[in-house]
Design a protein around this motif. Structure first.
Motif, PDB file in Angstrom:
ATOM      1  N   ALA A   1       0.829  -1.201   0.000  1.00  0.00           N
ATOM      2  CA  ALA A   1       0.000   0.000   0.000  1.00  0.00           C
ATOM      3  C   ALA A   1       0.865   1.254   0.000  1.00  0.00           C
ATOM      4  O   ALA A   1       0.540   2.254  -0.669  1.00  0.00           O
ATOM      5  CB  ALA A   1      -0.935  -0.006   1.205  1.00  0.00           C
ATOM      6  N   PHE A   2       1.954   1.213   0.745  1.00  0.00           N
ATOM      7  CA  PHE A   2       2.846   2.378   0.746  1.00  0.00           C
ATOM      8  C   PHE A   2       3.428   2.614  -0.640  1.00  0.00           C
ATOM      9  O   PHE A   2       3.473   3.751  -1.116  1.00  0.00           O
ATOM     10  CB  PHE A   2       3.972   2.206   1.758  1.00  0.00           C
ATOM     11  CG  PHE A   2       4.957   3.348   1.698  1.00  0.00           C
ATOM     12  CD1 PHE A   2       4.675   4.547   2.325  1.00  0.00           C
ATOM     13  CD2 PHE A   2       6.139   3.232   0.976  1.00  0.00           C
ATOM     14  CE1 PHE A   2       5.559   5.617   2.252  1.00  0.00           C
ATOM     15  CE2 PHE A   2       7.029   4.295   0.892  1.00  0.00           C
ATOM     16  CZ  PHE A   2       6.747   5.495   1.530  1.00  0.00           C
ATOM     17  N   ARG A   3       3.909   1.558  -1.282  1.00  0.00           N
ATOM     18  CA  ARG A   3       4.492   1.727  -2.618  1.00  0.00           C
ATOM     19  C   ARG A   3       3.493   2.356  -3.574  1.00  0.00           C
ATOM     20  O   ARG A   3       3.830   3.261  -4.347  1.00  0.00           O
ATOM     21  CB  ARG A   3       4.976   0.383  -3.160  1.00  0.00           C
ATOM     22  CG  ARG A   3       6.247  -0.134  -2.499  1.00  0.00           C
ATOM     23  CD  ARG A   3       6.907  -1.225  -3.335  1.00  0.00           C
ATOM     24  NE  ARG A   3       6.014  -2.352  -3.579  1.00  0.00           N
ATOM     25  CZ  ARG A   3       5.937  -3.435  -2.814  1.00  0.00           C
ATOM     26  NH1 ARG A   3       6.707  -3.536  -1.744  1.00  0.00           N
ATOM     27  NH2 ARG A   3       5.115  -4.412  -3.120  1.00  0.00           N
ATOM     28  N   ALA A   4       2.245   1.895  -3.529  1.00  0.00           N
ATOM     29  CA  ALA A   4       1.227   2.447  -4.421  1.00  0.00           C
ATOM     30  C   ALA A   4       0.947   3.910  -4.102  1.00  0.00           C
ATOM     31  O   ALA A   4       0.856   4.752  -5.008  1.00  0.00           O
ATOM     32  CB  ALA A   4      -0.055   1.624  -4.313  1.00  0.00           C
ATOM     33  N   GLY A   5       0.809   4.230  -2.815  1.00  0.00           N
ATOM     34  CA  GLY A   5       0.524   5.602  -2.434  1.00  0.00           C
ATOM     35  C   GLY A   5       1.674   6.537  -2.720  1.00  0.00           C
ATOM     36  O   GLY A   5       1.480   7.666  -3.205  1.00  0.00           O
ATOM     37  N   ARG A   6       2.883   6.092  -2.427  1.00  0.00           N
ATOM     38  CA  ARG A   6       4.059   6.920  -2.681  1.00  0.00           C
ATOM     39  C   ARG A   6       4.237   7.151  -4.177  1.00  0.00           C
ATOM     40  O   ARG A   6       4.560   8.265  -4.615  1.00  0.00           O
ATOM     41  CB  ARG A   6       5.298   6.246  -2.086  1.00  0.00           C
ATOM     42  CG  ARG A   6       6.607   6.979  -2.317  1.00  0.00           C
ATOM     43  CD  ARG A   6       6.662   8.293  -1.602  1.00  0.00           C
ATOM     44  NE  ARG A   6       7.966   8.929  -1.775  1.00  0.00           N
ATOM     45  CZ  ARG A   6       8.232  10.185  -1.467  1.00  0.00           C
ATOM     46  NH1 ARG A   6       7.290  10.966  -0.959  1.00  0.00           N
ATOM     47  NH2 ARG A   6       9.449  10.685  -1.649  1.00  0.00           N
TER      48      ARG A   6
ATOM     49  N   SER B   1       2.158  12.586  -9.237  1.00  0.00           N
ATOM     50  CA  SER B   1       1.473  13.883  -9.229  1.00  0.00           C
ATOM     51  C   SER B   1       2.482  15.028  -9.265  1.00  0.00           C
ATOM     52  O   SER B   1       2.233  16.071  -9.886  1.00  0.00           O
ATOM     53  CB  SER B   1       0.574  14.009  -8.000  1.00  0.00           C
ATOM     54  OG  SER B   1       1.329  14.145  -6.807  1.00  0.00           O
ATOM     55  N   LEU B   2       3.631  14.827  -8.645  1.00  0.00           N
ATOM     56  CA  LEU B   2       4.675  15.848  -8.725  1.00  0.00           C
ATOM     57  C   LEU B   2       5.237  15.955 -10.138  1.00  0.00           C
ATOM     58  O   LEU B   2       5.419  17.063 -10.667  1.00  0.00           O
ATOM     59  CB  LEU B   2       5.800  15.522  -7.738  1.00  0.00           C
ATOM     60  CG  LEU B   2       5.472  15.713  -6.259  1.00  0.00           C
ATOM     61  CD1 LEU B   2       6.579  15.113  -5.386  1.00  0.00           C
ATOM     62  CD2 LEU B   2       5.272  17.179  -5.923  1.00  0.00           C
ATOM     63  N   LEU B   3       5.487  14.813 -10.762  1.00  0.00           N
ATOM     64  CA  LEU B   3       5.999  14.843 -12.138  1.00  0.00           C
ATOM     65  C   LEU B   3       4.997  15.477 -13.096  1.00  0.00           C
ATOM     66  O   LEU B   3       5.388  16.027 -14.133  1.00  0.00           O
ATOM     67  CB  LEU B   3       6.330  13.423 -12.601  1.00  0.00           C
ATOM     68  CG  LEU B   3       7.559  12.771 -11.975  1.00  0.00           C
ATOM     69  CD1 LEU B   3       7.710  11.341 -12.487  1.00  0.00           C
ATOM     70  CD2 LEU B   3       8.825  13.577 -12.256  1.00  0.00           C
ATOM     71  N   ALA B   4       3.708  15.410 -12.757  1.00  0.00           N
ATOM     72  CA  ALA B   4       2.672  15.968 -13.630  1.00  0.00           C
ATOM     73  C   ALA B   4       2.578  17.489 -13.539  1.00  0.00           C
ATOM     74  O   ALA B   4       1.931  18.116 -14.387  1.00  0.00           O
ATOM     75  CB  ALA B   4       1.317  15.345 -13.288  1.00  0.00           C
TER      76      ALA B   4
ATOM     77  N   ASN C   1      15.733  12.312  -9.640  1.00  0.00           N
ATOM     78  CA  ASN C   1      15.559  11.649  -8.348  1.00  0.00           C
ATOM     79  C   ASN C   1      14.198  10.956  -8.261  1.00  0.00           C
ATOM     80  O   ASN C   1      14.091   9.813  -7.797  1.00  0.00           O
ATOM     81  CB  ASN C   1      15.679  12.669  -7.210  1.00  0.00           C
ATOM     82  CG  ASN C   1      17.103  12.999  -6.838  1.00  0.00           C
ATOM     83  OD1 ASN C   1      18.000  12.177  -6.975  1.00  0.00           O
ATOM     84  ND2 ASN C   1      17.329  14.209  -6.355  1.00  0.00           N
ATOM     85  N   ILE C   2      13.156  11.668  -8.671  1.00  0.00           N
ATOM     86  CA  ILE C   2      11.804  11.109  -8.585  1.00  0.00           C
ATOM     87  C   ILE C   2      11.672   9.890  -9.491  1.00  0.00           C
ATOM     88  O   ILE C   2      11.109   8.862  -9.095  1.00  0.00           O
ATOM     89  CB  ILE C   2      10.757  12.179  -8.935  1.00  0.00           C
ATOM     90  CG1 ILE C   2      10.748  13.275  -7.865  1.00  0.00           C
ATOM     91  CG2 ILE C   2       9.367  11.562  -9.063  1.00  0.00           C
ATOM     92  CD1 ILE C   2       9.919  14.484  -8.238  1.00  0.00           C
ATOM     93  N   GLU C   3      12.186   9.991 -10.701  1.00  0.00           N
ATOM     94  CA  GLU C   3      12.120   8.853 -11.625  1.00  0.00           C
ATOM     95  C   GLU C   3      12.881   7.653 -11.060  1.00  0.00           C
ATOM     96  O   GLU C   3      12.438   6.504 -11.185  1.00  0.00           O
ATOM     97  CB  GLU C   3      12.684   9.251 -12.991  1.00  0.00           C
ATOM     98  CG  GLU C   3      11.840  10.252 -13.768  1.00  0.00           C
ATOM     99  CD  GLU C   3      10.594   9.629 -14.385  1.00  0.00           C
ATOM    100  OE1 GLU C   3      10.298   8.445 -14.119  1.00  0.00           O
ATOM    101  OE2 GLU C   3       9.895  10.354 -15.136  1.00  0.00           O
ATOM    102  N   ARG C   4      14.002   7.924 -10.425  1.00  0.00           N
ATOM    103  CA  ARG C   4      14.785   6.840  -9.846  1.00  0.00           C
ATOM    104  C   ARG C   4      14.016   6.170  -8.707  1.00  0.00           C
ATOM    105  O   ARG C   4      13.981   4.930  -8.606  1.00  0.00           O
ATOM    106  CB  ARG C   4      16.126   7.401  -9.349  1.00  0.00           C
ATOM    107  CG  ARG C   4      17.097   6.356  -8.810  1.00  0.00           C
ATOM    108  CD  ARG C   4      18.478   6.973  -8.588  1.00  0.00           C
ATOM    109  NE  ARG C   4      18.411   8.177  -7.773  1.00  0.00           N
ATOM    110  CZ  ARG C   4      18.333   8.174  -6.446  1.00  0.00           C
ATOM    111  NH1 ARG C   4      18.317   7.014  -5.788  1.00  0.00           N
ATOM    112  NH2 ARG C   4      18.282   9.301  -5.769  1.00  0.00           N
ATOM    113  N   GLU C   5      13.381   6.967  -7.854  1.00  0.00           N
ATOM    114  CA  GLU C   5      12.596   6.377  -6.773  1.00  0.00           C
ATOM    115  C   GLU C   5      11.397   5.613  -7.318  1.00  0.00           C
ATOM    116  O   GLU C   5      11.075   4.509  -6.841  1.00  0.00           O
ATOM    117  CB  GLU C   5      12.127   7.451  -5.787  1.00  0.00           C
ATOM    118  CG  GLU C   5      11.416   6.836  -4.584  1.00  0.00           C
ATOM    119  CD  GLU C   5      10.864   7.853  -3.604  1.00  0.00           C
ATOM    120  OE1 GLU C   5      10.197   7.413  -2.646  1.00  0.00           O
ATOM    121  OE2 GLU C   5      11.064   9.071  -3.791  1.00  0.00           O
ATOM    122  N   LEU C   6      10.749   6.171  -8.326  1.00  0.00           N
ATOM    123  CA  LEU C   6       9.611   5.468  -8.934  1.00  0.00           C
ATOM    124  C   LEU C   6      10.039   4.125  -9.508  1.00  0.00           C
ATOM    125  O   LEU C   6       9.335   3.123  -9.352  1.00  0.00           O
ATOM    126  CB  LEU C   6       8.992   6.332 -10.038  1.00  0.00           C
ATOM    127  CG  LEU C   6       7.882   7.303  -9.618  1.00  0.00           C
ATOM    128  CD1 LEU C   6       7.509   8.200 -10.792  1.00  0.00           C
ATOM    129  CD2 LEU C   6       6.656   6.545  -9.121  1.00  0.00           C
TER     130      LEU C   6
END
Length: 205
Positions: A157-162, A168-171, A192-197
């Motif tokens: 659930a955390f992975r999906a929510g995060r 939403s930030l990338l958008a 950074n965001i893409e790497r975490e995703l």
């Protein structure tokens, strides 16, 4: 770390009790990222680029209040933080117009969507999101701290929510709107965001 109490006294003289309440809130044990360190980091960016905003003191006040209420289980932290500002600042002698602007800015941090021409909102949003443009090590520490704040949430659930938050930030049309290094910050933050995703998706079953 900067002397937060001294910064507050310069901003709102004679309101020590309110400062202590806010610092106590920012120091709650369930916080791992949304701590006084984050508050100090936001204020540092605001101070560095204060001349970019029409009302830098409203941005500073909004920084103090924007995560003053932080319950990882609640969906309305920004609204409750704004209401706290609306309640506490008038009693501290802050003029009504600045109270209204501070509360508006706090509410803006719910999604970091900033209207064109809103330089005051842009400075707060840029300062609040500056961690996204940190070096890889600091960004990873930030992401791990956020996970600790959501320790009550099962991993899937955390992975999906995060992932939804990151998407939403990338958008957003731009993560950074006004600070001079915004192009450099934008590139680093999106990487950074893409790497975490990617890591979140790899970990999904």
């Amino acid at each position: 770390m900067p002397d937060l109490r001294a910064q507050w006294r310069a901003l709102v003289p004679g309101a020590e009790a309110l400062a202590e309440d806010l610092i106590t809130r920012w120091s709650q044990p369930h916080r791992h990222y949304h701590t006084t360190d984050h508050l100090a980091a936001v204020l540092t960016v605001v101070d560095r680029y204060a001349d970019l905003a029409p009302d830098a003191d409203a941005v500073r006040l909004a920084a103090w209040f924007h995560d003053a209420v932080y319950d990882p289980r609640a969906p309305d932290n920004e609204e409750r933080s704004a209401q706290l500002a609306e309640t506490g600042l008038p009693a501290a002698g802050v003029p009504a117009g600045r109270v209204t602007e501070t509360a508006r800015l706090v509410r803006l941090t719910a999604g970091h969507a900033v209207a064109d021409g809103d330089r005051t909102g842009a400075l707060l949003a840029d300062a609040d999101l500056a961690i996204l443009a940190a070096g890889q090590h600091d960004y990873d520490r930030y992401a791990a701290a956020v996970r600790r704040e959501y320790a009550h949430v099962p991993e899937a659930a955390f992975r999906a929510g995060r992932a939804a938050v990151l998407e939403s930030l990338l958008a957003l049309p731009a993560l950074f709107r006004i600070v001079p290094p915004r192009v450099e910050w934008e590139d680093r933050a999106r990487a950074n965001i893409e790497r975490e995703l990617s890591a979140l998706r790899r970990a999904s079953p």
